[in-house]
Design an enzyme around this catalytic site. Structure first.
Site, short mmCIF file in Angstrom:
data_model
loop_
_atom_site.label_atom_id
_atom_site.label_comp_id
_atom_site.label_asym_id
_atom_site.label_seq_id
_atom_site.Cartn_x
_atom_site.Cartn_y
_atom_site.Cartn_z
N HIS A 191 0.78 -1.13 -0.03
CA HIS A 191 0.00 0.12 0.07
C HIS A 191 1.10 1.43 0.06
CE1 HIS A 191 -3.49 -2.44 2.05
NE2 HIS A 191 -3.15 -2.75 0.74
N PHE A 205 -1.21 -8.22 4.74
CA PHE A 205 0.38 -7.89 4.55
C PHE A 205 0.52 -6.47 3.84
CE2 PHE A 205 0.24 -12.60 3.65
CZ PHE A 205 0.87 -12.80 5.16
N CYS A 206 -0.95 -6.01 4.12
CA CYS A 206 -0.85 -4.37 3.56
C CYS A 206 -0.37 -4.47 1.97
CB CYS A 206 0.32 -3.23 3.99
SG CYS A 206 -0.09 -3.16 5.87
N ALA A 207 -0.94 -5.63 1.35
CA ALA A 207 -0.96 -5.50 -0.06
C ALA A 207 -2.10 -6.17 -0.54
CB ALA A 207 0.30 -6.41 -0.56
#
Length: 640
Positions: free
Chosen positions: A76, A318-320
């Protein structure tokens, strides 16, 4: 640095300021050297983290004409900063999670692109796009490239190449904590000309050359983008960490990572029922392995690995999110079982890991796959709480209402010459802290695994040094905290010499003396509840474990229990003075202690005059078995 040179930089002529400034300035060259950069045409700007660095790049490129290209595999932090400043294009990934360079070429050809943003290594699959090939593609189409090196910075060699090289990396963003430095420091490398032309990222102290009532003249980069006092200690520490990695050698680090990552991949494949995301061989990926276990939620799997295996993994997306969702929906990764995952479990390799760490990971993933975990886990939304079936089970030991017992400070009195504290006084399982107030040496008796963090906080608050953990017997109802305390503090684990527990440092025998600074405890071997039971005698009290309880005694129908042996062990305890305080390992009615005199008078088990009568009474107890008895005993005996 913190002890001898810590001061603000660029602010004074005194010695400390000059020394601190020297260390701070040196960090620019350390970072540049680490990524193969030069600082005439290039520039390093210090930031607080990778997100800050990427946002700074987005800022300095914002006023330039053209669009920004990101990819579906980005964190992100390499998506959202660009999204808020203008038009954004996104390069697709293939079903296997690798970057579709054909689509990138199409985007560059059809659109006016000013910046291509790509990770040097995915934090989910470990995929390593060919950033130099992408740089050439960008430059051929009049664009610059930004490389998010957060995951890669400490894992393999990164070379930005010369500014006139067609494969030169224009911008590189990374953070120190990814390279084993403290949190709070990062950097952006970029073209000095671009950084000089952009307005200050955060105008303020340290960014201006001259200021009057109407205008300000700003310094050149990097200072024009360093608003306010930087994280001086963090930046110096980041430089030292990068030097440390260089002293080992990035090629050596990469070889170490590849070897252990391949061990993980092979181990997961052997278990079966595991979906691994990303390239099939370690040479094609960074040392991160994300996976799902068939039929098991990633939240539960991560909780079990942590609580029962002592293994730190991450779970989620995982912020993706876009990338993880793409992988979960991909036909390349067919997931079996009736549990539909919303994310994955991720294990990462570090410098400090070795083959035994990987073996432990594979062992416990195998247990999760076979549903052989010990705990009870509750899931609420995205949060997981662990309730060990191996935590102290309610009322599986004998307990009666006979005898009220005493609270601390009543008839038993305060300990004489030592510190004594009941841990978990309101719970069914009791642990005890004993310490010498002069030497600050301490021991914890019968620690619970789920309370280890609390014990560490208590030891730190009291400034005690944990010298021993002492187990009164092998527990069948809860997981012992001794193995973890051993690992975290270096304390020695003490138990009866007959125990089957594998990690005991000193086997105790009847009559042994345990010295804790000036405090001395005598060991009484009291087999019966288990063959390895002991009691600990202090000057005014005895810790009776599961041998003698308030109003009752330990059961003898569990493995290695022996009613006849317990009868004789209880007689040995009755030889102590009547005013001796009794502190058992269990009580389910909130009673903290009793005395031997009170137990002699009120405890029905102690009134039975013969072995035969006592043994007959024990056979009639008819108590429920502790949940997961076999698993708990096995875990405690193997020190898992």
């Amino acid at each position: 640095f913190m002890e001898r040179e810590y001061a603000n930089v660029h602010r004074g002529t005194h010695l400390l300021s000059r020394k601190a400034t020297e260390r701070f300035e040196e960090a620019y060259y350390v970072v540049a050297d680490f990524i193969g950069a030069e600082l005439r045409k290039g520039c390093v700007v210090f930031t607080s983290n990778t997100t800050h660095a990427i946002d700074l790049c987005s800022h300095v490129m914002a006023d330039r004409p053209g669009k920004v290209v990101t990819t579906e595999m980005e964190h992100h932090s390499n998506e959202l900063p660009h999204r808020r400043r203008g038009a954004l294009l996104r390069c697709r990934v293939h079903d296997d999670g690798t970057l579709d360079l054909g689509h990138l070429e199409e985007l560059l050809r059809k659109h006016e692109v000013k910046l291509v943003c790509v990770t040097a290594g995915s934090n989910i699959t470990g995929v390593m796009p060919d950033v130099h090939k992408i740089a050439r593609m960008a430059h051929d189409n009049g664009a610059l490239i930004l490389v998010d090196a957060a995951q890669a910075i400490a894992r393999h060699r990164l070379d930005v190449k010369a500014p006139d090289d067609p494969e030169h990396l224009d911008f590189v963003a990374a953070a120190g904590h990814k390279a084993y430095a403290p949190f709070g420091a990062g950097f952006l490398y970029g073209p000095r000309s671009v950084l000089d032309q952009a307005p200050p990222y955060l105008p303020g102290g340290g960014t201006a050359l001259a200021v009057n009532a109407r205008e300000a003249e700003f310094l050149g980069a990097p200072d024009r983008h360093h608003g306010g006092t930087p994280n001086i200690a963090g930046i110096v520490a980041m430089a030292r960490s990068l030097m440390f990695l260089q002293s080992i050698g990035l090629d050596e680090i990469r070889a170490h990572e590849v070897k252990l990552t391949q061990q993980i991949l092979d181990g997961l494949t052997k278990i079966g029922g595991i979906t691994v995301y990303g390239p099939p061989t370690a040479a094609e990926r960074l040392g991160v392995v994300s996976f799902n276990i068939e039929g098991v939620s990633e939240l539960i799997a991560a909780a079990v690995l942590s609580e029962e295996g002592g293994i730190a993994v991450r779970s989620g997306r995982f912020c993706a999110h876009m990338y993880m969702d793409r992988l979960l929906a991909s036909p390349a990764y067919k997931l079996g079982g009736d549990v539909v995952p919303s994310g994955a479990i991720r294990a990462s390799i570090g410098l400090y890991n070795d083959a035994t760490d990987v073996e432990r990971l594979i062992e416990f993933v195998g247990k999760v796959r076979a549903r052989k975990w010990v705990g009870r886990y509750k899931m609420k939304g995205d949060e997981m709480s662990a309730e060990f079936a191996g935590r102290c089970a309610d009322r599986w030991m004998e307990a009666t209402q006979e005898g009220e017992g005493y609270s601390m400070g009543e008839e038993i009195g305060n300990p004489r010459g030592y510190e004594f504290e009941i841990l978990q006084p309101e719970g069914g399982c009791r642990s005890y802290l004993i310490a010498d107030p002069e030497t600050k040496q301490a021991a914890i008796v019968d620690p619970l695994r789920e309370r280890v963090d609390d014990y560490l906080d208590l030891l730190q608050a009291k400034r005690y040094q944990l010298v021993y953990t002492i187990e009164t017997h092998t527990h069948a109802d809860h997981l012992s905290g001794s193995p973890r305390l051993k690992d975290l503090t270096g304390a020695k684990m003490l138990m009866h010499a007959n125990t089957h527990v594998a990690c005991v440092d000193r086997g105790l025998k009847d009559g042994d003396i345990i010295e804790l600074g000036r405090v001395k405890m005598e060991v009484i071997a009291t087999p019966g509840h288990t063959h390895d039971s002991v009691c600990l005698v202090l000057p005014d009290r005895v810790l009776t474990g599961d041998t003698l309880l308030i109003g009752g005694c330990g059961r003898t129908d569990l493995p290695t229990g022996d009613s006849s042996a317990l009868f004789h062990s209880l007689q040995r305890l009755l030889a102590l003075p009547d005013d001796t305080g009794v502190f058992p390992a269990h009580d389910y009615d909130g009673r903290r202690a009793s005395t031997l005199g009170r137990e002699r008078k009120n405890n029905a088990r102690l009134k039975l005059p013969t072995v035969e009568e006592f043994s007959g009474s024990m056979k009639k107890m008819n108590l429920p078995m502790p949940p997961n008895l076999g698993e708990v005993l096995n875990t405690n005996q193997r020190c898992l």
